[in-house]
Design a protein around this motif. Sequence first.
Motif, PDB file in Angstrom:
ATOM      1  N   VAL A  33       0.851  -1.182   0.000  1.00 49.19           N
ATOM      2  CA  VAL A  33       0.000   0.000   0.000  1.00 49.19           C
ATOM      3  C   VAL A  33       0.894   1.241   0.000  1.00 49.19           C
ATOM      4  O   VAL A  33       1.852   1.323   0.766  1.00 49.19           O
ATOM      5  N   VAL A  35       1.744   4.602   1.111  1.00 49.36           N
ATOM      6  CA  VAL A  35       1.466   5.537   2.203  1.00 49.36           C
ATOM      7  C   VAL A  35       2.658   6.484   2.307  1.00 49.36           C
ATOM      8  O   VAL A  35       3.773   6.036   2.556  1.00 49.36           O
ATOM      9  N   THR A  65       3.183  -1.957   3.611  1.00 51.99           N
ATOM     10  CA  THR A  65       3.219  -0.609   3.046  1.00 51.99           C
ATOM     11  C   THR A  65       4.587  -0.404   2.400  1.00 51.99           C
ATOM     12  O   THR A  65       5.503  -1.203   2.603  1.00 51.99           O
ATOM     13  N   THR A  70       5.100   3.291   8.635  1.00 55.66           N
ATOM     14  CA  THR A  70       3.695   3.356   8.230  1.00 55.66           C
ATOM     15  C   THR A  70       3.078   1.972   8.361  1.00 55.66           C
ATOM     16  O   THR A  70       3.781   0.960   8.340  1.00 55.66           O
ATOM     17  N   VAL A  72      -0.995  -0.183   7.571  1.00 60.29           N
ATOM     18  CA  VAL A  72      -2.365  -0.142   7.060  1.00 60.29           C
ATOM     19  C   VAL A  72      -3.058  -1.431   7.462  1.00 60.29           C
ATOM     20  O   VAL A  72      -2.455  -2.510   7.403  1.00 60.29           O
ATOM     21  N   SER A  77      -8.190  -0.208   2.544  1.00 60.08           N
ATOM     22  CA  SER A  77      -7.581   0.324   3.764  1.00 60.08           C
ATOM     23  C   SER A  77      -8.612   1.016   4.650  1.00 60.08           C
ATOM     24  O   SER A  77      -9.231   1.984   4.247  1.00 60.08           O
ATOM     25  N   ILE A  80      -5.094   3.778   8.566  1.00 54.29           N
ATOM     26  CA  ILE A  80      -3.770   4.146   8.058  1.00 54.29           C
ATOM     27  C   ILE A  80      -3.010   4.810   9.203  1.00 54.29           C
ATOM     28  O   ILE A  80      -3.525   5.733   9.830  1.00 54.29           O
TER      29      ILE A  80
END
Length: 167
Positions: A33, A35, A65, A70, A72, A77, A80
């Motif tokens: 993900v 971020v 991520t 970070t 998630v 998501s 976060i």
Amino acid sequence: MPRPELSQPARAARMALAGTVASLALASCSPAVDVPAARDAANPACAPMMVALPEAIGDSALRKTNSQATAVWGDPSLVILRCGVNVPGPTTDRCVTVNGVDWVIKEGNPVWTLTTYGREPATEILIDPDKISSATVLADLAVAAGEIPPTRNCVGQEELQDLPQSR
């Protein structure tokens, strides 16, 4: 030279091994993900919190991520998290304490921002409270967030009433 014939159990074991290798290869290719890292994401104080994060929040599993400090949860998501965001100063925004961790809450539409108060570096959480309970999120993250020691606490109206009067 002809290959020797494998027994039925050996063939089954080979097929299972091939399936495992294939599934690991596919799992390692699952996209991380995206971020954006916080300004102070490289702060070493984030590390103890990051390793203490829960594998799930409610029914939402932790996902990979692509940025330091970070995390998630959920697909899509639902939660976060970014460690290393700007530390909030004194504020009149709502501040709640959940399991010993103070959080400043800024209600947006639809996304709420929950930021640790009195901890450096600060940690920010983004959620949509219509999709996941803020109480669940804060309770499930309290142990990890508590890895960054507090330097100050939220002050409410009741504490302000005991201050000496100015002259």
